[in-house]
Motif scaffolding. Sequence first.
Motif, PDB file in Angstrom:
ATOM      1  N   GLY A   1       0.767  -1.204  -0.068  1.00 34.06           N
ATOM      2  CA  GLY A   1       0.031   0.057  -0.038  1.00 34.06           C
ATOM      3  C   GLY A   1       0.820   1.152   0.017  1.00 34.06           C
TER       4      GLY A   1
ATOM      5  N   ILE B   1       3.640  -0.826  17.483  1.00 33.56           N
ATOM      6  CA  ILE B   1       3.158  -1.632  16.264  1.00 33.56           C
ATOM      7  C   ILE B   1       4.325  -2.235  15.472  1.00 33.56           C
ATOM      8  CG2 ILE B   1       3.047   0.298  14.566  1.00 33.56           C
ATOM      9  CD1 ILE B   1       0.309  -0.399  13.744  1.00 33.56           C
TER      10      ILE B   1
ATOM     11  N   GLU C   1       3.698 -12.021   8.366  1.00 39.41           N
ATOM     12  CA  GLU C   1       4.007 -10.846   8.266  1.00 39.41           C
ATOM     13  C   GLU C   1       3.841  -9.824   9.429  1.00 39.41           C
ATOM     14  OE1 GLU C   1       0.197  -8.919   6.195  1.00 39.41           O
ATOM     15  OE2 GLU C   1      -0.230 -11.113   6.196  1.00 39.41           O
TER      16      GLU C   1
ATOM     17  N   ILE D   1       2.186  -6.899  11.492  1.00 39.61           N
ATOM     18  CA  ILE D   1       0.830  -6.369  11.955  1.00 39.61           C
ATOM     19  C   ILE D   1       0.660  -4.914  11.044  1.00 39.61           C
ATOM     20  CG2 ILE D   1       0.323  -8.091  13.664  1.00 39.61           C
ATOM     21  CD1 ILE D   1      -0.204  -5.094  15.049  1.00 39.61           C
ATOM     22  N   HIS D   2       1.768  -4.371  11.179  1.00 43.26           N
ATOM     23  CA  HIS D   2       1.641  -2.984  10.685  1.00 43.26           C
ATOM     24  C   HIS D   2       1.637  -2.810   9.110  1.00 43.26           C
ATOM     25  CE1 HIS D   2       5.910  -3.178   9.554  1.00 43.26           C
ATOM     26  NE2 HIS D   2       6.064  -3.470  10.641  1.00 43.26           N
ATOM     27  N   GLY D   3       1.349  -1.628   8.776  1.00 43.08           N
ATOM     28  CA  GLY D   3       1.203  -1.442   7.141  1.00 43.08           C
ATOM     29  C   GLY D   3       2.550  -0.830   6.720  1.00 43.08           C
ATOM     30  N   SER D   4       2.643  -0.349   5.452  1.00 41.72           N
ATOM     31  CA  SER D   4       3.690   0.000   4.639  1.00 41.72           C
ATOM     32  C   SER D   4       4.444   1.332   5.265  1.00 41.72           C
ATOM     33  CB  SER D   4       3.380   0.045   2.980  1.00 41.72           C
ATOM     34  OG  SER D   4       2.476   0.938   2.941  1.00 41.72           O
ATOM     35  N   ALA D   5       3.909   1.824   6.068  1.00 46.28           N
ATOM     36  CA  ALA D   5       4.222   3.373   6.811  1.00 46.28           C
ATOM     37  C   ALA D   5       5.029   4.063   5.802  1.00 46.28           C
ATOM     38  CB  ALA D   5       5.460   2.741   7.825  1.00 46.28           C
ATOM     39  N   PRO D   6       4.161   4.633   4.868  1.00 45.87           N
ATOM     40  CA  PRO D   6       4.652   5.547   3.735  1.00 45.87           C
ATOM     41  C   PRO D   6       5.311   6.941   4.323  1.00 45.87           C
ATOM     42  CG  PRO D   6       2.415   5.263   3.138  1.00 45.87           C
ATOM     43  CD  PRO D   6       2.821   4.437   4.604  1.00 45.87           C
TER      44      PRO D   6
ATOM     45  N   ILE E   1       7.377   6.992   6.534  1.00 47.57           N
ATOM     46  CA  ILE E   1       8.960   6.664   7.066  1.00 47.57           C
ATOM     47  C   ILE E   1       9.626   5.812   5.752  1.00 47.57           C
ATOM     48  CG2 ILE E   1       8.604   7.081   9.457  1.00 47.57           C
ATOM     49  CD1 ILE E   1       8.954   4.099   9.854  1.00 47.57           C
TER      50      ILE E   1
ATOM     51  N   ALA F   1      12.841   2.433   9.868  1.00 46.75           N
ATOM     52  CA  ALA F   1      11.473   1.457  10.553  1.00 46.75           C
ATOM     53  C   ALA F   1      12.005   0.442  11.164  1.00 46.75           C
ATOM     54  CB  ALA F   1      11.147   0.859   9.023  1.00 46.75           C
ATOM     55  N   ASN F   2      11.269  -0.006  12.142  1.00 44.36           N
ATOM     56  CA  ASN F   2      11.776  -1.095  13.171  1.00 44.36           C
ATOM     57  C   ASN F   2      11.427  -2.305  12.270  1.00 44.36           C
ATOM     58  OD1 ASN F   2      11.690  -2.912  15.135  1.00 44.36           O
ATOM     59  ND2 ASN F   2      10.463  -1.851  16.578  1.00 44.36           N
TER      60      ASN F   2
ATOM     61  N   ASP G   1      10.539   4.306  16.952  1.00 41.26           N
ATOM     62  CA  ASP G   1       9.446   4.018  17.327  1.00 41.26           C
ATOM     63  C   ASP G   1       9.218   3.592  18.732  1.00 41.26           C
ATOM     64  OD1 ASP G   1      10.560   1.980  16.212  1.00 41.26           O
ATOM     65  OD2 ASP G   1       8.755   0.700  16.534  1.00 41.26           O
TER      66      ASP G   1
HETATM   67  P1  NAD Z   1       0.843   1.716   9.105  1.00 36.22           P
HETATM   68  O1  NAD Z   1       0.936   0.498   9.927  1.00 36.22           O
HETATM   69  O2  NAD Z   1       1.527   1.719   7.604  1.00 36.22           O
HETATM   70  O3  NAD Z   1       1.555   3.050  10.003  1.00 36.22           O
HETATM   71  C1  NAD Z   1       0.821   3.481  11.056  1.00 36.22           C
HETATM   72  C2  NAD Z   1       2.107   4.270  12.074  1.00 36.22           C
HETATM   73  O4  NAD Z   1       2.701   3.539  12.617  1.00 36.22           O
HETATM   74  C3  NAD Z   1       2.955   5.347  11.105  1.00 36.22           C
HETATM   75  O5  NAD Z   1       3.100   6.608  11.807  1.00 36.22           O
HETATM   76  C4  NAD Z   1       4.194   4.468  10.794  1.00 36.22           C
HETATM   77  O6  NAD Z   1       5.255   5.210  10.431  1.00 36.22           O
HETATM   78  C5  NAD Z   1       4.261   3.524  11.953  1.00 36.22           C
HETATM   79  N1  NAD Z   1       4.810   2.281  11.763  1.00 36.22           N
HETATM   80  C6  NAD Z   1       4.371   1.308  11.080  1.00 36.22           C
HETATM   81  N2  NAD Z   1       5.203   0.294  11.054  1.00 36.22           N
HETATM   82  C7  NAD Z   1       6.264   0.735  11.544  1.00 36.22           C
HETATM   83  C8  NAD Z   1       7.520   0.004  11.729  1.00 36.22           C
HETATM   84  N3  NAD Z   1       7.986  -1.250  11.392  1.00 36.22           N
HETATM   85  N4  NAD Z   1       8.582   0.943  12.438  1.00 36.22           N
HETATM   86  C9  NAD Z   1       8.200   1.992  12.899  1.00 36.22           C
HETATM   87  N5  NAD Z   1       7.169   2.656  12.666  1.00 36.22           N
HETATM   88  C10 NAD Z   1       6.025   2.149  12.178  1.00 36.22           C
HETATM   89  O7  NAD Z   1      -0.664   2.096   8.690  1.00 36.22           O
HETATM   90  P2  NAD Z   1      -1.280   3.392   8.069  1.00 36.22           P
HETATM   91  O8  NAD Z   1      -0.592   4.515   8.043  1.00 36.22           O
HETATM   92  O9  NAD Z   1      -2.633   3.237   8.204  1.00 36.22           O
HETATM   93  O10 NAD Z   1      -1.202   2.740   6.499  1.00 36.22           O
HETATM   94  C11 NAD Z   1      -0.239   2.919   5.614  1.00 36.22           C
HETATM   95  C12 NAD Z   1      -0.412   2.104   4.113  1.00 36.22           C
HETATM   96  O11 NAD Z   1      -0.113   0.720   4.798  1.00 36.22           O
HETATM   97  C13 NAD Z   1      -1.832   2.315   3.618  1.00 36.22           C
HETATM   98  O12 NAD Z   1      -1.901   1.977   2.232  1.00 36.22           O
HETATM   99  C14 NAD Z   1      -2.509   1.044   4.116  1.00 36.22           C
HETATM  100  O13 NAD Z   1      -3.548   0.604   3.316  1.00 36.22           O
HETATM  101  C15 NAD Z   1      -1.364   0.094   4.141  1.00 36.22           C
HETATM  102  N6  NAD Z   1      -1.453  -1.275   5.204  1.00 36.22           N
HETATM  103  C16 NAD Z   1      -1.134  -2.541   4.663  1.00 36.22           C
HETATM  104  C17 NAD Z   1      -1.139  -3.659   5.887  1.00 36.22           C
HETATM  105  C18 NAD Z   1      -0.541  -4.622   5.156  1.00 36.22           C
HETATM  106  O14 NAD Z   1       0.297  -4.719   4.127  1.00 36.22           O
HETATM  107  N7  NAD Z   1      -0.807  -5.717   6.068  1.00 36.22           N
HETATM  108  C19 NAD Z   1      -1.637  -3.122   6.813  1.00 36.22           C
HETATM  109  C20 NAD Z   1      -2.295  -2.102   7.445  1.00 36.22           C
HETATM  110  C21 NAD Z   1      -2.225  -0.842   6.412  1.00 36.22           C
END
Ligand code: NAD
Length: 359
Positions: free
Chosen positions: A75, A261, A278, A280-285, A287, A293-294, A335
């Motif tokens: 994403g 997360i 995988e 649980i977090h997303g693609s964190a665009p 950062i 990223a962690n 983080d």
């Molecule tokens: P996100 O989990 O990507 O990020 C949420 C927050 O957590 C952000 O501030 C991010 O910088 C931080 N974060 C997340 N993972 C981190 C890591 N490993 N280390 C440090 N900080 C971390 O959620 P979002 O911002 O709601 O979504 C961003 C994109 O990711 C969207 O396109 C969404 O659809 C997608 N998404 C994908 C998945 C997946 O691939 N399983 C899950 C959730 C969201």
Amino acid sequence: MSNKVLVLPGDGIGPEIVGEAVKVLECLRQDHGLRVELEQGLIGGAGYDAAGKPLPDETLRLARASDAVLLGAVGGPKYDTLDRPLRPERGLLAIRSELELFGNLRPAILYPQLASASSLKPDVVSGLDILIVRELTGGIYFGEPRGIRTLDNGERQGYNTLVYRESEIERIGRLAFETARKRDQRLCSVDKANVLEVTELWREVMTGLSADYPDVELSHMYVDNAAMQLVRAPKQFDVIVTTNMFGDILSDCAAMLTGSIGMLPSASLDKDSRGMYEPIHGSAPDIAGQGVANPLATILSVAMMLRYSLNEPALAEKVEAAVGQVLDQGLRTPDIHTPDTRKVGTVEMGDAVVAALRS
Ligand code: NAD
């Protein structure tokens, strides 16, 4: 015989964090006798860019031929305006459903070294170790009919369908009972049986299954109460089993109890314990590309892979212990950083885990 693992970095921070998890797998292969063959594939926005769809046929073919899949995340804002079927998240739903990964295991563990990272009081969460078993391929996210239609009076109406067959409830129930059996033998089934007939059936099937698992104590809770109890007294739970949508929401809530997360892995399993692993977090665009990223959630996903699909529980424990060791050394990505610890980037954190594995 070697196990085949398909590596799907995905989008955003995906390639960065998966790169570190692959280093861990390579180290286990070189130094600890893990027999594994790695292949790479494309998914999500990366799949769309290369092949015009978020789950390219070649990726699905490779995934079917693998014992396990390691995924980063998918994403990004660039893809948010695509037609829905082409969006990266659809690739994720499609691979879960094509591989029949019906059982999603999401642990929420609070490492003692990170107790201060939780927004709840340390005595409420310290030592927290719960596991949410979420049904992943049924329920309202997949139920038909679905859509947005225009009624006779011209008003638009959105609709989705919440359906579960008995067999779908039974297979997730069995996975949850089996999982609880290997832990503290307490299983809480979460439903909304007071309002939704489909979860009345859910409760009935869970109760019926409990006769086969007399060593596991089964309880039931309505989802609204479960949400409340998770933030009031989360340590009362051992294993929670619930539907796709309730599990989606409750597992994010449980994740936040732990404060980061970036620390939480997940497994999605089929009936033969082949699985996709995988963070649980997303693609964190926000950062991505910054090297901050962690990677620990992805590295801990490798540990789950070793335990559930590759039948290497001792190596799984080694990886988890190595993560504990780097936290003990005071290394933290931004983080989870606090003033008394040392801030490191993604690569340095991955290198430290590999060094701990080698020590
Ligand atoms: P996100 O989990 O990507 O990020 C949420 C927050 O957590 C952000 O501030 C991010 O910088 C931080 N974060 C997340 N993972 C981190 C890591 N490993 N280390 C440090 N900080 C971390 O959620 P979002 O911002 O709601 O979504 C961003 C994109 O990711 C969207 O396109 C969404 O659809 C997608 N998404 C994908 C998945 C997946 O691939 N399983 C899950 C959730 C969201």
